[in-house]
Design an enzyme around this catalytic site. Structure first.
Site, PDB file in Angstrom:
ATOM      1  N   LYS A  71      29.980  38.294  31.554  1.00  0.00           N
ATOM      2  CA  LYS A  71      30.881  39.301  32.106  1.00  0.00           C
ATOM      3  C   LYS A  71      32.275  39.022  31.557  1.00  0.00           C
ATOM      4  CE  LYS A  71      32.499  39.554  36.450  1.00  0.00           C
ATOM      5  NZ  LYS A  71      32.435  39.714  37.912  1.00  0.00           N
ATOM      6  N   LYS A  89      36.210  39.633  31.202  1.00  0.00           N
ATOM      7  CA  LYS A  89      37.375  40.184  31.886  1.00  0.00           C
ATOM      8  C   LYS A  89      38.173  41.004  30.875  1.00  0.00           C
ATOM      9  CE  LYS A  89      36.958  38.359  36.048  1.00  0.00           C
ATOM     10  NZ  LYS A  89      36.832  39.193  37.266  1.00  0.00           N
ATOM     11  N   ASP A 101      34.666  43.567  33.368  1.00  0.00           N
ATOM     12  CA  ASP A 101      35.298  43.664  34.688  1.00  0.00           C
ATOM     13  C   ASP A 101      36.794  43.838  34.482  1.00  0.00           C
ATOM     14  OD1 ASP A 101      36.176  43.469  37.281  1.00  0.00           O
ATOM     15  OD2 ASP A 101      35.369  41.463  37.652  1.00  0.00           O
ATOM     16  N   LYS A 129      29.930  40.703  47.559  1.00  0.00           N
ATOM     17  CA  LYS A 129      30.569  39.417  47.824  1.00  0.00           C
ATOM     18  C   LYS A 129      30.627  39.173  49.319  1.00  0.00           C
ATOM     19  CE  LYS A 129      33.110  38.789  43.623  1.00  0.00           C
ATOM     20  NZ  LYS A 129      34.226  39.277  42.814  1.00  0.00           N
TER      21      LYS A 129
END
Ligand code: MG
Length: 357
Positions: free
Chosen positions: A150, A152, A178, A252
């Protein structure tokens, strides 16, 4: 219940971690220990030092725990009369659940209905000063066995970085990005340039409260939109799904108020045909154990933030979680299945409070 203890701890990161909105040099965490006559239960607050990722911070969580939540537990008053403050709620309810499960010998994964003994590991790659640095990081993680990255991203650091990393790691590694809410709907034409790169998920392109704009963006992009910061409760998750604001829900426990709420969102995603991923926040071993238990549920069809402990820490407060052929083993012991090691906890602790009835 004899006491609730709060441990503010600090662990050096093996390297700084940079997102679109913040840089972390060392990991500060708040651990909650519930002490009963027989066992201790542990929880970790899913918040950061500054309110740049989410509104709650470690300090606001500490105050709410000390002044509002823990006194309610001692008095036998339901915690759900307190609104918001999900990271504090999640840590305390998690510690209470851990104590209950340790007392009865049941693992958290079994309690939640987990079905996987191992989960596929994924790794988040923070922003680097240049593309070469990001590509080198990706090559290192690929060599270690990670099979899902993933990245950033942020304005000015997006399509070019993803193209370079895709060229480095090949087509077999799943790529997610992300943005931590750093774009606007007006960027949609630019963001459509990500479509040919075959991303598994574009997490949180727009601001956390931009649900209708996320639905508009999702209609314009082929890349599946994921929501993370936006998902703050099971009800919000339901609304996002009904709005077609996302095709992936990043869950989360800290943001949604605890692992039980996280499990409910997992179930909602599964029954709605929406993909789910287990989201992480650079947890210590306490939070990482809970994250692995959550990720063992069958509806997590997109690889989540499930890295080995040494991705972040040279020395964790628990025994480290290690990569096994690109996977991590889900703890099987009672409760979380791990406990902070006294010497490591003492070394990392910078403040400690003991609250009693
Ligand atoms: Mg995220």
């Amino acid at each position: 219940m004899r006491a609730v203890e709060l441990f503010r701890i600090r662990l050096p990161l093996v390297e700084p971690f940079q997102t679109a909105r913040s840089a972390t040099i060392h990991k500060d965490a708040l651990l909650v220990r519930v002490v009963t006559d027989d066992v201790s239960g542990w929880g970790e607050v899913g918040a950061e030092v500054a309110p740049t990722y989410a509104p709650d911070t470690l300090d606001t969580a500490r105050l709410v725990l000390r002044d509002e939540l823990v006194p309610r537990v001692f008095a036998g008053v339901p915690l759900d009369e307190v609104r918001g403050h999900h990271p504090a709620q999640g840590a305390l309810t998690g510690a209470l659940l851990d104590a209950e499960l340790r007392a009865t010998g049941v693992s958290l994964a079994s309690h939640l209905g987990g079905t996987r003994p191992f989960v596929d590991a994924g790794v988040a790659i923070g922003r680097h000063a240049d593309i070469a640095g990001a590509v080198a990081a990706a090559a290192t993680f690929a060599d270690l066995g990670y099979r899902s990255f993933k990245l950033k991203i942020a304005p000015g650091h997006d399509v070019n970085v993803v193209e370079a990393i895709r060229a480095e790691v090949g087509a077999d590694i799943g790529l997610q990005v992300d943005a931590n809410g750093s774009y606007d709907l007006a960027d949609a034409d630019h963001l459509a340039k990500l479509d040919p790169l075959d991303l598994v998920c574009f997490e949180q392109p727009l601001a956390p409260d931009a649900r209708v704009d996320h639905a508009r963006l999702a209609a314009r992009l082929q890349t599946p939109i994921g929501l993370d910061e936006s998902i703050t409760s099971p009800r919000v998750a339901r609304d996002a799904i009904e709005l077609n604001a996302c095709e992936v829900v990043s869950i989360k426990s800290g943001l949604v108020g605890g692992i039980t709420a996280a499990g409910r969102i997992h179930d909602l995603c599964a029954s709605s045909g929406v993909a789910a991923r287990a989201g992480g926040m650079l947890e210590t071993g306490v939070g990482r154990a809970a994250l692995l238990a959550l990720a063992s549920l069958p509806g997590f069809t997109v690889i989540g933030d499930l890295s080995a402990s040494n991705r972040y820490f040279a020395h964790d407060v628990t025994e480290p979680f290690v990569l096994d052929h690109g996977r991590l083993e889900v703890p099987t012991g009672p409760g979380l299945g791990v406990t902070p090691l006294p010497a490591m906890l003492a070394r990392a602790t910078i403040a400690h409070e003991r609250l009693t009835p």
